[in-house]
Enzyme design. Structure first.
Site, PDB file in Angstrom:
ATOM      1  N   ASP A 134      38.353  13.446  11.772  1.00  0.00           N
ATOM      2  CA  ASP A 134      39.286  14.566  11.934  1.00  0.00           C
ATOM      3  C   ASP A 134      39.720  15.113  10.584  1.00  0.00           C
ATOM      4  O   ASP A 134      39.926  16.312  10.419  1.00  0.00           O
ATOM      5  CB  ASP A 134      40.523  14.105  12.726  1.00  0.00           C
ATOM      6  CG  ASP A 134      40.158  13.834  14.179  1.00  0.00           C
ATOM      7  OD1 ASP A 134      39.113  14.375  14.624  1.00  0.00           O
ATOM      8  OD2 ASP A 134      40.885  13.077  14.854  1.00  0.00           O
ATOM      9  N   CYS A 135      39.887  14.200   9.630  1.00  0.00           N
ATOM     10  CA  CYS A 135      40.355  14.647   8.308  1.00  0.00           C
ATOM     11  C   CYS A 135      39.205  15.047   7.383  1.00  0.00           C
ATOM     12  O   CYS A 135      39.398  15.787   6.431  1.00  0.00           O
ATOM     13  CB  CYS A 135      41.237  13.589   7.665  1.00  0.00           C
ATOM     14  SG  CYS A 135      40.618  11.900   7.852  1.00  0.00           S
TER      15      CYS A 135
END
Lengths: 140, 402
Positions: free
Chosen positions: B142-143
Site C-alpha cells: 500500500d505504501c
C-alpha cells in the site's frame, strides 16, 4: 566466443558448393567476409573472420577441411591495453615465450611484443583482461 | 606502560602534519633508515610510515541507495547491469557484492569459465562515471505500490554509495602451488601441474598489516587510503584470526588478521578499484589500500623495519590439500624469495608469480605519503583496537582463508 581470421582456398571441385551457408546453418558460426575471389569452375579464395562458440568453431573447421577447403589462419597479434593493465604479473604464469616477464627490482610487468608467439594464453588469464588479440592486417 | 625513548602522540604528529612539517616515508624506505640510524633515532626523525597493497579482495562490495522513485518501490530483487544485487534491506538500499556474476553467466559450464562481468566490474563502472542499468522488482505494498523500475543510474545521481568491504587486507597469505597432474584455475590464478608455478598475493614488506603485526596502531577508526579516496577501518574483518602461529619476529606465518573497511565510493577512482575476472574462479574486485602507521615509539620502528627476507608465506597445494581442506603446509618461503622470481620446493626450482601489483601498491603508498606531507590527510586515532593475539575467539575456518 572464439574468433579467427581465416584464408580459405577452394579447389575447382568444391567452389560451387554452399560451404559458407553450411557453416552458418549447421555450426551456428558467424562470418565476416573481407575478401572473396571465386570464379565458377576455377579456384577460389575467401578471407574472412569466423566467430562462434569454441566447440562449434572446431567442428566448423573440421567440416571445412573435410569438404576439401584448404584453411590457413591469419596470424593474430597480441597487444596489451596499457590503460587496463595494472601490472600484477598473473600472465607470467602462462606465457611460454617469456614475452611477458617481470623486471626486477621494480616488479614492473613488461610485454615484449617481439618475443610474443601469439598463443593467446595470457588473454583469458589476465584478471583485468588487458591482453587483446588484434588481427595482423598486414598479413592479409 | 612500556618505557620508550621516543614517545609521540597522534595529536603531536597531526599538528606536524597540519603545519606541513611531518616526515613521511614509505614502508620500503623506512627499512634502510632504521638499519642506518637505529630504531630510536628512526622513530625520532620519522613521523609516519605509509604502506600499500593492490590485490584482488573478494570480500568487497558497495552499498547503494539508488533513490526513491515515483511511484515509490520497495525493491525486493535488483540487478545492476544484469548483475544481481542484494535488496533485502529498506526500500531502495542494495548491496552489490564483488564476486556476484552476471545473471546469465555460463559460469564454469564451459570450463574454465571466463566470468567476464560481475559485481566488481559494476563497482568499477560506477566509479568510472559510466551509467549502469538498474532493474528493480517488487511485490507492491500500500505504501510502495510500484512493482517494477528500470532506469540508468550513475554514481553522481544515486543518493549514497559506500564501498563496504567485510574482509580486506589479509595479513599474510598462502603461496599457492599445484601438485596434481592437471592445470587448475583458482582464485590464486592459474596453477600449472606438478608445481609448474608458485603464485603469491601480498606486497610483502609494503603490506599494511605486515608493518603492524600486533595491531598497535591499526584499529577501529583508523583513517586509510581506500580506492583512491579516504576510507576507514570500521571493524576487524571477518575471519580476523590473530591467534595464528607467529614467527620469532612476531609476524604471522599464515593468513591471520583482516580488516573491515569502508569509504565514500563517490570519491573513489577506477584506477584503484578494478573489476577483475579470475579464470575458472569468478569475478572479484582489486582494491588499492594504504594505511599510515604513526611512529609513536621505537617499538613501532622495529616492526615497520621488518623486511621481505624475514616475512614468510606458507606454501599450500591447491591441487589436493586446499580443496580437501587438509590444512597441510608444504613449507615456508620468504617474500624476498617470492619476489626474486624463483623458489625451491623439495629440490625443484619453481618460477614465482605475483597476483598482487607491487607497482601500484608502491603508487598507493607514495600517494598517501604525498597527501600527508601536504597536510591533506590526518591520522585517525583508533577508538578501539582490533582483537589481538591473546584475546580472540575465532571459529575455525578449516584452514580455508579465502
Amino acid at each position: 566466443m572464439h574468433a579467427e581470421m581465416l584464408v580459405l582456398q577452394f579447389s575447382r571441385e568444391v567452389v560451387d558448393q554452399p560451404i559458407i551457408y553450411r557453416l552458418v546453418k549447421d555450426f551456428s558460426l558467424e562470418f565476416n567476409l573481407l575478401k572473396a575471389a571465386i570464379n565458377p569452375r576455377q579456384e577460389g579464395l575467401i578471407v574472412m573472420e569466423l566467430r562462434g562458440h569454441p566447440k562449434d568453431f572446431r567442428r566448423g573447421l573440421k567440416y571445412l577441411r573435410e569438404s576439401g577447403v584448404k584453411v590457413k589462419k591469419v596470424a593474430g597479434e597480441v597487444r596489451r591495453n596499457e590503460d587496463l593493465c595494472y601490472q600484477c604479473g598473473t600472465c607470467t604464469a602462462v606465457c611460454p615465450s617469456g614475452a611477458l616477464h617481470i623486471e626486477r627490482p621494480d616488479m614492473a610487468v613488461v610485454f615484449d611484443a617481439a618475443r610474443c608467439s601469439a598463443c593467446e594464453l595470457c588473454c583469458p588469464v589476465c584478471p583485468a583482461r588487458a591482453m587483446e588479440v588484434k588481427l595482423n592486417r598486414s598479413a592479409l | 606502560m612500556a618505557n620508550y625513548q621516543v614517545n609521540k602522540t597522534y595529536q603531536e604528529i597531526n599538528e606536524k602534519i597540519k603545519k606541513g612539517q611531518a616526515v613521511v616515508v614509505t614502508a620500503e624506505e623506512i627499512i634502510d633508515i632504521v638499519r642506518r640510524k637505529g630504531e630510536a633515532e628512526a622513530a625520532r626523525t620519522v613521523d609516519v610510515v605509509t604502506t600499500g597493497t593492490f590485490s584482488p579482495m573478494c570480500s568487497s562490495g558497495a552499498i547503494i541507495n539508488f533513490g526513491h522513485t515515483k511511484p515509490p518501490i520497495k525493491a525486493s530483487k535488483v540487478w545492476l547491469n544484469n548483475v544481481p544485487a542484494y535488496a533485502g534491506l529498506a526500500a531502495v538500499d542494495v548491496y552489490i557484492g564483488a564476486t556476484e556474476p552476471t545473471e546469465d553467466d555460463p559460469l564454469n559450464k564451459v570450463y574454465p569459465g571466463e566470468f567476464k562481468y560481475g559485481g566488481g566490474h559494476v563497482i568499477q563502472d560506477l566509479v568510472a562515471g559510466k551509467a549502469v542499468h538498474l532493474v528493480a522488482e517488487a511485490y507492491g505494498t500500500d505504501c510502495y505500490p510500484n512493482k517494477r523500475v528500470e532506469k540508468d543510474i550513475t554514481l553522481k545521481g544515486v543518493v549514497n554509495a559506500v564501498l563496504f568491504n567485510p574482509r580486506n587486507c589479509y595479513q599474510n597469505y598462502n603461496c599457492a602451488v599445484n601438485l596434481s597432474n592437471r592445470t587448475i584455475y583458482t582464485y590464486m590464478g592459474p596453477l600449472r601441474p606438478r608445481a609448474g608455478n608458485a603464485n603469491f598475493c601480498t606486497s610483502g614488506q609494503l603490506s599494511p598489516l605486515f608493518n603492524d603485526p600486533y595491531y598497535r596502531t591499526i584499529g577501529i577508526g583508523t583513517r586509510i587510503f581506500l580506492g583512491g579516496a579516504v576510507g576507514y577501518v570500521c571493524f576487524p574483518g571477518t575471519q580476523h584470526n590473530p591467534g595464528k602461529p607467529r614467527g620469532e619476529n612476531g609476524v604471522p606465518l599464515g593468513p591471520a588478521g583482516t580488516l573491515m573497511v569502508l569509504g565514500d565510493l563517490k570519491k573513489m577512482s577506477p584506477r584503484y578499484l578494478v573489476g577483475v575476472s579470475l579464470l575458472g574462479y569468478g569475478c572479484s574486485l582489486t582494491v588499492g589500500m594504504g594505511i599510515p602507521i604513526p611512529m609513536l615509539n621505537e617499538d613501532i620502528a622495529h616492526y615497520v623495519a621488518i623486511s621481505d627476507d624475514q616475512l614468510l608465506a606458507p606454501i599450500v597445494d591447491y591441487g589436493h590439500d586446499y580443496p580437501a581442506a587438509t590444512g597441510r603446509i608444504l613449507g615456508q618461503v620468504s617474500y624476498a624469495q617470492l619476489k626474486s622470481g624463483k623458489m625451491n620446493l623439495d629440490g625443484q626450482e619453481i618460477p614465482t608469480v605475483p597476483l598482487s601489483s607491487l607497482v601500484r601498491a608502491r603508487e598507493v603508498a607514495q600517494l598517501l605519503k604525498e597527501w600527508i606531507e601536504k597536510g591533506q590527510f590526518l591520522l585517525g586515532e583508533p577508538v578501539d583496537m582490533l582483537p589481538g593475539s591473546e584475546e580472540v575467539h575465532c571459529v575455525r575456518t578449516g584452514s580455508r582463508d579465502s
